[in-house]
Scaffold this active site. Sequence first.
Site, PDB file in Angstrom:
ATOM      1  CG  ASN A   7       9.931 -17.950  11.321  1.00 30.28           C
ATOM      2  OD1 ASN A   7      10.396 -16.839  10.793  1.00 30.28           O
ATOM      3  ND2 ASN A   7      10.151 -19.266  11.466  1.00 30.28           N
ATOM      4  CE  LYS A  14       6.728 -22.248  10.415  1.00 32.04           C
ATOM      5  NZ  LYS A  14       8.155 -22.951  10.172  1.00 32.04           N
ATOM      6  NE  ARG A  93      14.085 -19.069  11.266  1.00 33.75           N
ATOM      7  CZ  ARG A  93      13.790 -19.431  10.292  1.00 33.75           C
ATOM      8  NH1 ARG A  93      12.936 -19.238   9.490  1.00 33.75           N
ATOM      9  NH2 ARG A  93      14.904 -20.121   9.579  1.00 33.75           N
ATOM     10  CG  HIS A 182      18.743 -24.755   8.660  1.00 35.63           C
ATOM     11  ND1 HIS A 182      19.149 -25.710   7.604  1.00 35.63           N
ATOM     12  CD2 HIS A 182      17.412 -24.310   8.360  1.00 35.63           C
ATOM     13  CE1 HIS A 182      18.206 -25.588   6.683  1.00 35.63           C
ATOM     14  NE2 HIS A 182      17.176 -24.663   6.895  1.00 35.63           N
ATOM     15  CG  ASN A 213      10.994 -27.728   1.192  1.00 36.29           C
ATOM     16  OD1 ASN A 213      11.087 -28.639   0.392  1.00 36.29           O
ATOM     17  ND2 ASN A 213      10.010 -26.449   0.918  1.00 36.29           N
ATOM     18  N   GLY A 214      14.339 -26.874   3.301  1.00 36.76           N
ATOM     19  CA  GLY A 214      15.869 -26.424   3.201  1.00 36.76           C
ATOM     20  C   GLY A 214      16.648 -27.489   3.986  1.00 36.76           C
ATOM     21  NE  ARG A 243      16.228 -22.396  -0.384  1.00 36.00           N
ATOM     22  CZ  ARG A 243      16.360 -22.270   0.951  1.00 36.00           C
ATOM     23  NH1 ARG A 243      17.446 -23.015   1.464  1.00 36.00           N
ATOM     24  NH2 ARG A 243      15.196 -22.100   1.659  1.00 36.00           N
ATOM     25  CG  ASP A 284       5.934 -34.015   0.348  1.00 30.36           C
ATOM     26  OD1 ASP A 284       6.329 -34.937   0.999  1.00 30.36           O
ATOM     27  OD2 ASP A 284       4.819 -33.364   0.839  1.00 30.36           O
ATOM     28  NE  ARG A 286       4.874 -36.542   4.162  1.00 28.69           N
ATOM     29  CZ  ARG A 286       4.471 -35.618   5.113  1.00 28.69           C
ATOM     30  NH1 ARG A 286       3.773 -36.106   6.184  1.00 28.69           N
ATOM     31  NH2 ARG A 286       4.659 -34.455   5.166  1.00 28.69           N
ATOM     32  CB  ILE A 333      13.812 -35.449   5.156  1.00 29.87           C
ATOM     33  CG1 ILE A 333      13.166 -34.526   4.187  1.00 29.87           C
ATOM     34  CG2 ILE A 333      14.584 -36.416   4.506  1.00 29.87           C
ATOM     35  CD1 ILE A 333      13.731 -33.943   2.950  1.00 29.87           C
ATOM     36  CG  ASN A 336       9.113 -37.414  10.352  1.00 32.90           C
ATOM     37  OD1 ASN A 336       8.510 -38.360  11.351  1.00 32.90           O
ATOM     38  ND2 ASN A 336       8.875 -36.357  10.083  1.00 32.90           N
ATOM     39  CD  GLU A 386      14.606 -24.561  13.134  1.00 37.19           C
ATOM     40  OE1 GLU A 386      15.481 -23.493  12.580  1.00 37.19           O
ATOM     41  OE2 GLU A 386      13.770 -25.048  12.628  1.00 37.19           O
TER      42      GLU A 386
END
Length: 410
Positions: A7, A14, A93, A182, A213-214, A243, A284, A286, A333, A336, A386
């Site tokens: 990716n 990645k 990807r 996604h 994050n997205g 965003r 973030d 968290r 998110i 967790n 993914e």
Amino acid sequence: MKVAIINCGSSSIKYAVFDMNTREMLGSGLLERIGTQESRVRHRRRNDFGKYDEILMHAPVSNHAEGFEFILSVTAKMRILEDPNELFGIGHRVVHGGEAYNGPVLIDRKVTSKIRELIPLAPLHNPANIEGIEVALKRLPQVPQVAVFDTSFHATIPPHAFHYALPYRLYEEHHVRRYGFHGNSHCYVAKRAAAMLGKSIESLNAITLHLGNGASATAILGGKSVDTSMGMTPLEGLIMGTRSGDVDPAIHFYLLREAGMSIEEVESMLNSQSGLKGICGNNDMREIGGLAEKNDQLAQLAMDMFCYRLKKYIGAYFAVLGRVDAIIFTGGIGENSRVIRSATCRGLSGLGIVMDEDKNNGALGCEAEVQDGQSDVKILVIPTNEELEIADHTVETITALKNGAVQLKP
Ligand code: AMP
């Protein structure tokens, strides 16, 4: 049978290597800061206890080709891929497949040039994805390589849901429509949900919420995507880390006229200075949760807005689907944050959605059912994977080709 997943981002790669016989990830990593003296690989290797050890390695890497070489040396050193030619295939990807690809495709020159044609639809992502493909093809020409698109899972969205109410010629001439993203995550968690509920994927109606994050929500009818919150680009829909998600399009013209902003400034603001960060200065979740606990009003507002937008999409997709078997939380998110899951589902008992708070509190980064006994709708927490979804598509595509079901074009 080993499969590697790549990716590629503009300054990062990645990667992951799977043993597809056991479906275990043998190792994975992220090479970042390509083009600087501070390039580094954060590599995770599966240990004898089935857990992952993290190793950080530094080396200056000036481009993606060097980066790929560095990754091959790391995976060889870690003994997860001693000879890259043993790979059954590589899955890349690719963010945008436009209307050209409603599924994975074996990569040849025609495919790379088609992905290049689609750059205007994904100017931030497709160029880096092509770079990764070209580097890998050049280095390992004998290993079959497959492009797996983020958009393909949404190819089943019907016209009344994918069209924007704009002049029709903009669709015909400029391909303006909803594509959705996604897809590999939504598809993976839907399949896992069907398995958890003992249903066939074809009989599953679900609302999947990928919250990282997205973030995006998808309405899944009989195992197929019939609507999704991201649009022609990943900017539409839910509130995300940076965003905006949905906004009144007239705000853009207002900002050009009244705030003296340029188009570029508005675009960059909507993508990287908005969302959670725009409201409370932090993207973030968290940290935002921690700040809200200390009575930070803007952090609390950002969380309230995030959950309220989610609720609106759940309500809308309920109406789209008619019957919903499960609501699925995934992404950093979703997997967790018990606080976000709880606040999102609060007040939805009219739709048959009732959470068991104790079960919800106990579900952290693992598969779990967290609905109350009286809930008509299952509420599931499912860690996304993914990479495994891409690995599965890679194996299926190459196997179909080897069995003669697909002809490889020169
Ligand atoms: P992803 O893009 O899927 O890696 O998700 C990143 C987001 O997940 C960030 O906003 C993180 O703060 C959030 N996240 C990760 N772990 C937690 C947690 N324990 N509680 C709340 N948010 C979390």
